[in-house]
Design an enzyme around this catalytic site. Structure first.
Site, PDB file in Angstrom:
ATOM      1  N   ASP A  73       0.849  -1.189   0.000  1.00 51.60           N
ATOM      2  CA  ASP A  73       0.000   0.000   0.000  1.00 51.60           C
ATOM      3  C   ASP A  73       0.885   1.239   0.000  1.00 51.60           C
ATOM      4  O   ASP A  73       2.041   1.193   0.431  1.00 51.60           O
ATOM      5  CB  ASP A  73      -0.927   0.030   1.222  1.00 51.60           C
TER       6      ASP A  73
HETATM    7  N1  LIG Z   1       2.984   3.592 -12.860  1.00 55.24           N
HETATM    8  C1  LIG Z   1       3.168   4.238 -11.676  1.00 55.24           C
HETATM    9  N2  LIG Z   1       2.288   4.005 -10.661  1.00 55.24           N
HETATM   10  C2  LIG Z   1       2.506   4.664  -9.490  1.00 55.24           C
HETATM   11  C3  LIG Z   1       3.554   5.582  -9.310  1.00 55.24           C
HETATM   12  N3  LIG Z   1       3.480   6.074  -8.020  1.00 55.24           N
HETATM   13  C4  LIG Z   1       2.417   5.466  -7.434  1.00 55.24           C
HETATM   14  N4  LIG Z   1       1.845   4.605  -8.316  1.00 55.24           N
HETATM   15  C5  LIG Z   1       0.688   3.720  -8.092  1.00 55.24           C
HETATM   16  C6  LIG Z   1       1.107   2.416  -7.445  1.00 55.24           C
HETATM   17  C7  LIG Z   1      -0.190   1.933  -6.879  1.00 55.24           C
HETATM   18  O1  LIG Z   1      -0.901   1.221  -7.869  1.00 55.24           O
HETATM   19  C8  LIG Z   1      -0.921   3.226  -6.522  1.00 55.24           C
HETATM   20  C9  LIG Z   1      -0.911   3.447  -5.024  1.00 55.24           C
HETATM   21  O2  LIG Z   1      -2.165   3.102  -4.519  1.00 55.24           O
HETATM   22  P1  LIG Z   1      -2.427   1.778  -3.641  1.00 55.24           P
HETATM   23  O3  LIG Z   1      -1.221   1.430  -2.864  1.00 55.24           O
HETATM   24  O4  LIG Z   1      -3.714   1.983  -2.922  1.00 55.24           O
HETATM   25  O5  LIG Z   1      -2.578   0.605  -4.708  1.00 55.24           O
HETATM   26  P2  LIG Z   1      -3.762   0.325  -5.737  1.00 55.24           P
HETATM   27  O6  LIG Z   1      -5.065   0.801  -5.210  1.00 55.24           O
HETATM   28  O7  LIG Z   1      -3.334   0.839  -7.078  1.00 55.24           O
HETATM   29  O8  LIG Z   1      -3.733  -1.255  -5.850  1.00 55.24           O
HETATM   30  P3  LIG Z   1      -3.989  -2.319  -4.676  1.00 55.24           P
HETATM   31  O9  LIG Z   1      -4.631  -1.563  -3.528  1.00 55.24           O
HETATM   32  O10 LIG Z   1      -2.651  -2.884  -4.316  1.00 55.24           O
HETATM   33  O11 LIG Z   1      -4.915  -3.315  -5.323  1.00 55.24           O
HETATM   34  O12 LIG Z   1      -0.205   4.306  -7.153  1.00 55.24           O
HETATM   35  C10 LIG Z   1       4.454   5.812 -10.404  1.00 55.24           C
HETATM   36  O13 LIG Z   1       5.398   6.613 -10.341  1.00 55.24           O
HETATM   37  N5  LIG Z   1       4.238   5.096 -11.544  1.00 55.24           N
END
Ligand SMILES: Nc1nc2c(ncn2[C@H]2C[C@H](O)[C@@H](COP(=O)(O)OP(=O)(O)OP(=O)(O)O)O2)c(=O)[nH]1
Length: 196
Positions: A73
């Site tokens: 996260d």
């Molecule tokens: N492609 C890319 N993504 C980034 C970057 N910085 C942050 N992120 C993305 C990674 C994660 O998918 C998101 C952070 O949000 P979370 O940790 O809540 O994850 P997310 O909701 O996307 O997926 P999950 O909760 O693990 O199912 O932001 C970057 O520099 N490049």
């Protein structure tokens, strides 16, 4: 093959690029409620990110008995205020205008579980200073990046055009992108999931 309890494309891509094939198994946890509960308990943003990573791994555990589960996260913090992923490009513009010319932290946590138990976890807090980019640059940037930004907590992709937003960065690009790879790979080797 480990399970990645995440719907994050970049997390899967980072692992695949490092030679780690995973089974993707996104989980549905109520992150907003968990963040509010963490705040009420007085947890820091870093502790909150770790708590959410554990919650995701725990949610994935029942359907993946006997398998290593990776969960992560990331919470963006600016002067103690947490930012979530933008709902649309208008909100992304607002976020970037708030972050412009200032230093924010990406509180990033990753954990490794198996059979309902946390085996290992790691936290990393890259700090990034955005330059005072022009409004014209911001308009061009949003047009070029488009809705891909909505998957990024900071409204940037550090591996691409997002690098043009910054004056200075401390921390690894993989941690910034949401998955501290070197510590995770070491943990997978230590657990025998990868060849040492
Ligand atoms: N492609 C890319 N993504 C980034 C970057 N910085 C942050 N992120 C993305 C990674 C994660 O998918 C998101 C952070 O949000 P979370 O940790 O809540 O994850 P997310 O909701 O996307 O997926 P999950 O909760 O693990 O199912 O932001 C970057 O520099 N490049």
């Amino acid at each position: 093959m480990p399970v990645l309890a995440s719907g994050s494309t970049i997390r899967r891509q980072l692992l695949n690029a490092a030679g780690v094939t995973v089974t993707v198994s996104p989980v549905d946890v109520d992150e907003d409620t968990l963040r509010q509960q963490a705040e009420q308990k007085g947890l820091s943003l870093q502790e909150t990110a770790l708590a959410l990573a554990h919650a995701k791994a725990e949610a994935a555990s029942p359907q993946h008995t006997g398998r290593f589960i990776i969960a992560a996260d990331q919470i963006l913090g600016l002067d103690g205020q947490a930012f979530a992923k933008p709902a649309d490009l208008t909100e992304a513009r607002t976020h970037l205008l708030t972050l412009r010319g200032r230093t924010h932290t990406l509180h990033t946590a990753v954990t490794l579980w198996r059979d309902g138990q946390a085996l290992w976890s790691h936290s990393s807090s890259p700090t990034l200073t955005m330059r005072s980019f022009s409004d014209d640059f911001l308009t061009q940037y949003l047009q070029q990046e488009g809705t891909a930004l909505l998957a990024c907590v900071g409204c940037y992709r550090i591996e691409g055009l997002g690098m043009q937003l910054f004056e200075s960065i401390s921390g690894s690009s993989d941690a910034i992108a949401g998955l501290p790879l070197l510590p995770l790979l070491a943990a997978l080797r230590q657990q025998g999931a990868l060849t040492a």
